[in-house]
Design a protein around this motif. Structure first.
Motif, PDB file in Angstrom:
ATOM      1  N   TRP A 126       0.840  -1.207   0.000  1.00 35.99           N
ATOM      2  CA  TRP A 126       0.000   0.000   0.000  1.00 35.99           C
ATOM      3  C   TRP A 126       0.871   1.251   0.000  1.00 35.99           C
ATOM      4  CZ3 TRP A 126      -0.864   4.556   2.352  1.00 35.99           C
ATOM      5  CH2 TRP A 126      -2.112   5.162   2.190  1.00 35.99           C
ATOM      6  N   VAL A 142      -5.975  -2.720   0.230  1.00 35.61           N
ATOM      7  CA  VAL A 142      -6.790  -2.604   1.437  1.00 35.61           C
ATOM      8  C   VAL A 142      -7.872  -3.683   1.452  1.00 35.61           C
ATOM      9  CG1 VAL A 142      -8.622  -1.185   2.465  1.00 35.61           C
ATOM     10  CG2 VAL A 142      -6.383  -0.204   2.048  1.00 35.61           C
ATOM     11  N   LEU A 174      -5.527   3.299   4.826  1.00 34.55           N
ATOM     12  CA  LEU A 174      -4.784   2.298   5.578  1.00 34.55           C
ATOM     13  C   LEU A 174      -4.768   2.648   7.063  1.00 34.55           C
ATOM     14  CD1 LEU A 174      -3.193  -0.316   5.415  1.00 34.55           C
ATOM     15  CD2 LEU A 174      -1.118   1.041   5.047  1.00 34.55           C
ATOM     16  N   TYR A 234     -12.589   2.184   3.377  1.00 35.70           N
ATOM     17  CA  TYR A 234     -11.139   2.335   3.558  1.00 35.70           C
ATOM     18  C   TYR A 234     -10.423   2.655   2.237  1.00 35.70           C
ATOM     19  CZ  TYR A 234     -12.629   0.043   7.818  1.00 35.70           C
ATOM     20  OH  TYR A 234     -13.288  -0.271   8.981  1.00 35.70           O
TER      21      TYR A 234
END
Length: 252
Positions: A126, A142, A174, A234
């Motif tokens: 990420w 995610v 994150l 997210y």
């Protein structure tokens, strides 16, 4: 795309669709121009990847800028990423070609020390996506993290928050996920046992804010983690289309 080494596809990973920009046409895979060479890593651990320019520049603003003719990378068609992890770049390049997150490796599960290194690899991927400015990849990573949490357990990533909070900034997806893992998944009383790292003040603040008004019963179930309710909670794509809404390169 070619590179050394091989890793398995996580059994619970689902195919994911590209987002934000159109998928390259078949011509992108039959180009007569030289591919871009990407050298990742340093200190004798470098790995070399060869990727189609259109794939990289379409989905990564970092590579779109690097390939401009006024930069040496654009002239030599070589991009060097000495500070980055070759395994994480392999995940990124594989995502561009397959629309899937390939994150499982042999030896990930350390039963003796109750560790699962796949969590760390996904977090680092990420962070690489953030550097390469590829939100579609970040959001897909995610979702792979959430899928792992929901299907594997019980070895939850108790120490993941420190790496995430020291290498990210702001209210990114994150960070929100790591906070919710702490609030809704950690065993009750685990937070009190967590080391008080001086570089994690923002993490403790964010957890305290998320805990406000919640009782122990409410902490036992977080609909944001359920397959039906995860949505884009997210994700960081903002008002742009989510990668999951793009089918065959056409926006729905």
């Amino acid at each position: 795309m070619a590179s050394e080494g091989h890793q398995q596809v996580h059994k619970s990973e689902q195919k994911v669709k590209m987002a934000g920009k159109r998928r390259p046409t078949a011509d992108a895979f039959c180009t007569t121009t030289r591919p871009i060479t990407v050298v990742v890593g340093s200190d004798g651990k470098e790995r070399t990847f060869y990727c189609h320019e259109e794939l990289l520049t379409t989905h990564s603003d970092f590579f779109a800028a690097a390939m401009r003719k006024e930069w040496v990378e654009g002239q030599d068609r070589i991009v060097r990423l000495p500070e980055d992890d070759p395994d994480c770049f392999r995940m990124f390049a594989s995502f561009l070609y397959t629309s899937a997150i390939h994150s499982l490796a042999d030896g990930d599960h350390d039963g003796e020390n109750l560790k699962d290194w796949e969590y760390q690899r996904l977090a680092l991927a990420w962070i690489l996506g953030n550097k390469l400015i590829c939100v579609a990849f970040q959001d897909a990573v995610v979702d792979a993290l959430i899928n792992k949490l929901m299907t594997e357990g019980p070895q939850y990533p108790l120490g993941l928050y420190r790496g995430v909070y020291t290498m990210t900034a702001g209210s990114c997806g994150l960070r929100r996920l790591v906070v919710d893992i702490t609030v809704f998944i950690w065993p009750i009383g685990q937070l009190a046992k967590a080391p008080a790292y001086s570089d994690c003040a923002e993490f403790y603040r964010d957890v305290a804010a998320r805990l406000e008004g919640l009782n122990d019963e409410q902490r036992r179930y977080n609909p944001a983690f359920s397959a039906e309710g995860s949505g884009c909670t997210y994700h960081d794509h903002g008002t742009r289309p989510c990668y999951k809404t793009v089918i065959g390169g056409e926006r729905t």
